[in-house]
Design a protein around this motif. Structure first.
Motif, PDB file in Angstrom:
ATOM      1  N   THR A  19       0.863  -1.170   0.000  1.00 35.43           N
ATOM      2  CA  THR A  19       0.000   0.000   0.000  1.00 35.43           C
ATOM      3  C   THR A  19       0.902   1.222   0.000  1.00 35.43           C
ATOM      4  N   ASP A  20       0.337   2.386  -0.284  1.00 39.66           N
ATOM      5  CA  ASP A  20       1.143   3.610  -0.217  1.00 39.66           C
ATOM      6  C   ASP A  20       1.697   3.800   1.182  1.00 39.66           C
ATOM      7  N   ALA A  21       0.892   3.497   2.206  1.00 44.46           N
ATOM      8  CA  ALA A  21       1.342   3.659   3.596  1.00 44.46           C
ATOM      9  C   ALA A  21       2.508   2.730   3.906  1.00 44.46           C
ATOM     10  N   GLU A  22       2.440   1.483   3.453  1.00 43.78           N
ATOM     11  CA  GLU A  22       3.535   0.531   3.692  1.00 43.78           C
ATOM     12  C   GLU A  22       4.811   0.964   2.985  1.00 43.78           C
ATOM     13  N   LEU A  23       4.666   1.412   1.746  1.00 39.74           N
ATOM     14  CA  LEU A  23       5.836   1.841   0.985  1.00 39.74           C
ATOM     15  C   LEU A  23       6.455   3.092   1.603  1.00 39.74           C
ATOM     16  N   ALA A  24       5.632   4.049   1.984  1.00 40.02           N
ATOM     17  CA  ALA A  24       6.140   5.275   2.613  1.00 40.02           C
ATOM     18  C   ALA A  24       6.811   4.967   3.945  1.00 40.02           C
ATOM     19  N   ALA A  25       6.239   4.051   4.728  1.00 36.02           N
ATOM     20  CA  ALA A  25       6.827   3.691   6.023  1.00 36.02           C
ATOM     21  C   ALA A  25       8.210   3.059   5.831  1.00 36.02           C
ATOM     22  N   LYS A  26       8.355   2.192   4.834  1.00 35.42           N
ATOM     23  CA  LYS A  26       9.655   1.564   4.579  1.00 35.42           C
ATOM     24  C   LYS A  26      10.665   2.612   4.126  1.00 35.42           C
ATOM     25  N   LEU A  27      10.244   3.532   3.282  1.00 35.30           N
ATOM     26  CA  LEU A  27      11.148   4.600   2.849  1.00 35.30           C
ATOM     27  C   LEU A  27      11.573   5.467   4.009  1.00 35.30           C
ATOM     28  N   ASP A  28      10.637   5.772   4.923  1.00 39.75           N
ATOM     29  CA  ASP A  28      10.979   6.538   6.130  1.00 39.75           C
ATOM     30  C   ASP A  28      11.975   5.787   6.983  1.00 39.75           C
ATOM     31  N   GLU A  29      11.750   4.485   7.140  1.00 43.08           N
ATOM     32  CA  GLU A  29      12.657   3.640   7.935  1.00 43.08           C
ATOM     33  C   GLU A  29      14.066   3.685   7.353  1.00 43.08           C
ATOM     34  N   LEU A  30      14.163   3.578   6.046  1.00 41.28           N
ATOM     35  CA  LEU A  30      15.484   3.610   5.400  1.00 41.28           C
ATOM     36  C   LEU A  30      16.140   4.972   5.549  1.00 41.28           C
ATOM     37  N   ALA A  31      15.359   6.030   5.492  1.00 45.13           N
ATOM     38  CA  ALA A  31      15.901   7.391   5.616  1.00 45.13           C
ATOM     39  C   ALA A  31      16.444   7.637   7.020  1.00 45.13           C
ATOM     40  N   GLU A  32      15.839   6.982   8.004  1.00 43.20           N
ATOM     41  CA  GLU A  32      16.244   7.171   9.396  1.00 43.20           C
ATOM     42  C   GLU A  32      17.382   6.254   9.817  1.00 43.20           C
ATOM     43  N   ALA A  33      17.641   5.219   9.024  1.00 45.93           N
ATOM     44  CA  ALA A  33      18.675   4.247   9.386  1.00 45.93           C
ATOM     45  C   ALA A  33      20.058   4.896   9.317  1.00 45.93           C
ATOM     46  N   PRO A  34      20.908   4.589  10.280  1.00 42.65           N
ATOM     47  CA  PRO A  34      22.273   5.138  10.234  1.00 42.65           C
ATOM     48  C   PRO A  34      23.027   4.548   9.052  1.00 42.65           C
ATOM     49  N   ALA A  35      23.878   5.331   8.459  1.00 44.33           N
ATOM     50  CA  ALA A  35      24.695   4.872   7.339  1.00 44.33           C
ATOM     51  C   ALA A  35      25.674   3.802   7.808  1.00 44.33           C
ATOM     52  N   ALA A  36      25.871   2.807   6.982  1.00 38.95           N
ATOM     53  CA  ALA A  36      26.763   1.697   7.354  1.00 38.95           C
ATOM     54  C   ALA A  36      28.205   2.062   7.119  1.00 38.95           C
TER      55      ALA A  36
END
Length: 80
Positions: free
Chosen positions: A63-80
């Motif tokens: 869903t748009d909500a699921e896709l947006a949530a995953k993108l937010d999660e990736l944006a917040e993740a610390p760089a490796a």
């Protein structure tokens, strides 16, 4: 992202990525010889879209909500 123009969910997910200005590669299953097989190898399913993320995870028919949530999660993740 693996998808096809005839797929409403694919058009919706692609539009969300475009609205959010997300860089992505689009594999059109109608144009790519082995695109459908590659998408199925990733997801184990035949449903589309299959959206693959830089962290190696993927979602199928989000869903748009699921896709947006995953993108937010990736944006917040610390760089490796």
């Amino acid at each position: 992202m693996y998808g096809a123009e005839w797929c409403g969910d694919c058009r919706r997910s692609k539009a969300l990525l475009d609205r959010l200005d997300v860089d992505y590669d689009y594999v059109d299953l109608e144009e790519e010889f082995d695109g459908a097989e590659r998408a199925k190898a990733i997801s184990g399913r035949t449903q589309i879209p299959v959206v693959v993320f830089p962290d190696g995870t993927h979602v199928v028919e989000p869903t748009d909500a699921e896709l947006a949530a995953k993108l937010d999660e990736l944006a917040e993740a610390p760089a490796a």
